[in-house]
Design a protein around this motif. Structure first.
Motif, mmCIF file in Angstrom:
data_model
loop_
_atom_site.group_PDB
_atom_site.id
_atom_site.type_symbol
_atom_site.label_atom_id
_atom_site.label_comp_id
_atom_site.label_asym_id
_atom_site.label_seq_id
_atom_site.Cartn_x
_atom_site.Cartn_y
_atom_site.Cartn_z
ATOM 1 N N LEU A 1 -71.805 -81.165 6.160
ATOM 2 C CA LEU A 1 -70.978 -82.381 6.320
ATOM 3 C C LEU A 1 -69.753 -82.477 5.395
ATOM 4 O O LEU A 1 -68.848 -83.128 5.559
ATOM 5 N N ASP A 2 -69.861 -81.635 4.221
ATOM 6 C CA ASP A 2 -68.839 -81.521 3.283
ATOM 7 C C ASP A 2 -67.570 -80.721 3.924
ATOM 8 O O ASP A 2 -66.687 -81.230 4.012
ATOM 9 N N ILE A 3 -67.867 -80.063 4.999
ATOM 10 C CA ILE A 3 -66.997 -79.101 5.551
ATOM 11 C C ILE A 3 -66.362 -79.967 6.671
ATOM 12 O O ILE A 3 -65.242 -79.931 6.954
ATOM 13 N N LYS A 4 -67.216 -80.669 7.375
ATOM 14 C CA LYS A 4 -66.706 -81.692 8.335
ATOM 15 C C LYS A 4 -65.654 -82.566 7.835
ATOM 16 O O LYS A 4 -64.793 -82.874 8.354
ATOM 17 N N GLU A 5 -66.190 -83.219 6.637
ATOM 18 C CA GLU A 5 -65.060 -84.070 6.009
ATOM 19 C C GLU A 5 -63.770 -83.627 5.678
ATOM 20 O O GLU A 5 -62.830 -83.786 5.623
ATOM 21 N N ALA A 6 -64.087 -82.178 5.012
ATOM 22 C CA ALA A 6 -62.861 -81.624 4.672
ATOM 23 C C ALA A 6 -61.746 -81.188 5.850
ATOM 24 O O ALA A 6 -60.700 -81.424 5.699
#
Length: 123
Positions: free
Chosen positions: A46-51
Protein backbone atom coordinates in the motif's frame (compact mmCIF):
# COMPACT_ATOMS: atom_id res chain seq x y z
CA UNK A 1 18.87 1.44 5.47
CA UNK A 2 21.31 -1.40 4.99
CA UNK A 3 24.54 -1.51 6.99
CA UNK A 4 27.65 -0.10 5.33
CA UNK A 5 29.27 -3.53 4.89
CA UNK A 6 26.19 -4.74 3.02
CA UNK A 7 26.18 -1.66 0.79
CA UNK A 8 29.82 -2.32 -0.08
CA UNK A 9 29.06 -5.98 -0.77
CA UNK A 10 26.11 -5.11 -3.03
CA UNK A 11 28.02 -2.41 -4.90
CA UNK A 12 28.40 -3.50 -8.57
CA UNK A 13 31.81 -1.80 -8.74
CA UNK A 14 33.20 -3.97 -5.94
CA UNK A 15 31.50 -7.32 -6.47
CA UNK A 16 31.68 -8.93 -9.91
CA UNK A 17 28.70 -11.19 -9.20
CA UNK A 18 26.50 -8.20 -8.38
CA UNK A 19 27.77 -6.47 -11.53
CA UNK A 20 26.86 -9.53 -13.59
CA UNK A 21 23.35 -9.61 -12.11
CA UNK A 22 22.98 -5.84 -12.67
CA UNK A 23 23.98 -6.23 -16.32
CA UNK A 24 21.58 -9.14 -16.92
CA UNK A 25 18.71 -7.30 -15.26
CA UNK A 26 19.46 -4.19 -17.28
CA UNK A 27 19.37 -6.19 -20.51
CA UNK A 28 16.02 -7.80 -19.62
CA UNK A 29 14.47 -4.44 -18.74
CA UNK A 30 15.79 -2.83 -21.94
CA UNK A 31 14.35 -5.68 -24.04
CA UNK A 32 10.86 -4.67 -22.97
CA UNK A 33 11.43 -0.94 -22.44
CA UNK A 34 10.82 -1.05 -18.69
CA UNK A 35 12.37 0.72 -15.74
CA UNK A 36 13.17 -1.02 -12.47
CA UNK A 37 10.53 1.01 -10.61
CA UNK A 38 7.89 -0.33 -13.01
CA UNK A 39 8.29 -3.75 -11.38
CA UNK A 40 6.79 -2.57 -8.07
CA UNK A 41 3.21 -3.80 -7.64
CA UNK A 42 0.77 -1.33 -6.04
CA UNK A 43 -1.60 -4.16 -5.12
CA UNK A 44 1.12 -5.85 -3.05
CA UNK A 45 2.27 -2.88 -0.98
CA UNK A 46 0.00 0.00 0.00
CA UNK A 47 2.99 2.33 0.39
CA UNK A 48 3.69 1.91 -3.32
CA UNK A 49 0.04 2.58 -4.14
CA UNK A 50 0.14 5.78 -2.10
CA UNK A 51 3.45 6.87 -3.66
CA UNK A 52 2.04 6.34 -7.16
CA UNK A 53 -1.04 8.36 -6.23
CA UNK A 54 1.18 11.28 -5.18
CA UNK A 55 3.27 11.32 -8.37
CA UNK A 56 2.39 13.69 -11.23
CA UNK A 57 -0.13 12.31 -13.72
CA UNK A 58 2.38 12.35 -16.60
CA UNK A 59 4.78 10.09 -14.71
CA UNK A 60 2.05 7.57 -13.88
CA UNK A 61 0.76 7.65 -17.47
CA UNK A 62 4.27 6.99 -18.80
CA UNK A 63 4.59 4.06 -16.37
CA UNK A 64 1.29 2.60 -17.53
CA UNK A 65 2.32 2.96 -21.18
CA UNK A 66 5.61 1.16 -20.52
CA UNK A 67 3.78 -1.66 -18.76
CA UNK A 68 1.24 -2.00 -21.58
CA UNK A 69 3.99 -2.04 -24.19
CA UNK A 70 5.94 -4.66 -22.23
CA UNK A 71 2.88 -6.91 -21.90
CA UNK A 72 2.15 -6.53 -25.60
CA UNK A 73 5.73 -7.41 -26.56
CA UNK A 74 5.71 -10.35 -24.18
CA UNK A 75 2.49 -11.74 -25.63
CA UNK A 76 3.92 -11.42 -29.14
CA UNK A 77 7.22 -13.07 -28.06
CA UNK A 78 9.13 -10.05 -29.36
CA UNK A 79 11.54 -7.44 -28.01
CA UNK A 80 11.88 -3.74 -28.65
CA UNK A 81 13.93 -2.87 -31.74
CA UNK A 82 17.65 -2.41 -31.04
CA UNK A 83 17.56 1.34 -31.72
CA UNK A 84 14.83 1.83 -29.09
CA UNK A 85 16.57 -0.47 -26.61
CA UNK A 86 19.62 1.79 -26.79
CA UNK A 87 17.50 4.76 -25.66
CA UNK A 88 16.11 3.04 -22.54
CA UNK A 89 17.21 4.00 -19.03
CA UNK A 90 16.19 1.03 -16.87
CA UNK A 91 17.68 2.23 -13.58
CA UNK A 92 16.56 5.85 -13.73
CA UNK A 93 14.27 6.08 -10.73
CA UNK A 94 11.02 8.00 -10.55
CA UNK A 95 9.38 6.31 -7.56
CA UNK A 96 12.07 5.88 -4.89
CA UNK A 97 12.04 9.43 -3.48
CA UNK A 98 8.26 9.50 -3.09
CA UNK A 99 8.24 5.94 -1.70
CA UNK A 100 10.83 6.91 0.93
CA UNK A 101 8.70 9.90 1.91
CA UNK A 102 5.55 7.77 2.23
CA UNK A 103 7.37 5.16 4.34
CA UNK A 104 8.79 7.90 6.57
CA UNK A 105 5.34 9.43 7.07
CA UNK A 106 3.84 6.03 7.89
CA UNK A 107 6.62 5.34 10.42
CA UNK A 108 6.03 8.73 12.07
CA UNK A 109 2.29 8.08 12.32
CA UNK A 110 2.90 4.67 13.86
CA UNK A 111 5.40 6.15 16.33
CA UNK A 112 2.81 8.71 17.42
CA UNK A 113 0.16 6.03 17.81
CA UNK A 114 -2.13 7.51 15.16
CA UNK A 115 -4.35 5.47 12.91
CA UNK A 116 -2.82 4.42 9.60
CA UNK A 117 -3.33 6.85 6.75
CA UNK A 118 -4.58 4.01 4.58
CA UNK A 119 -5.56 0.45 5.37
CA UNK A 120 -6.02 -2.70 3.39
CA UNK A 121 -9.72 -3.36 3.08
CA UNK A 122 -11.08 -6.87 3.14
CA UNK A 123 -13.38 -7.48 0.15
Amino acid sequence: MAPSWMQRFLNPRRNWLVALHYKALSKRLRNYGLRYDDLYDPMYDLDIKEALARLPREVVDARNQRLKRAMDLSMKHEYLPEDLQALQTPFRSYLQDMLALVKKERAEREALGALPLYQRTIP
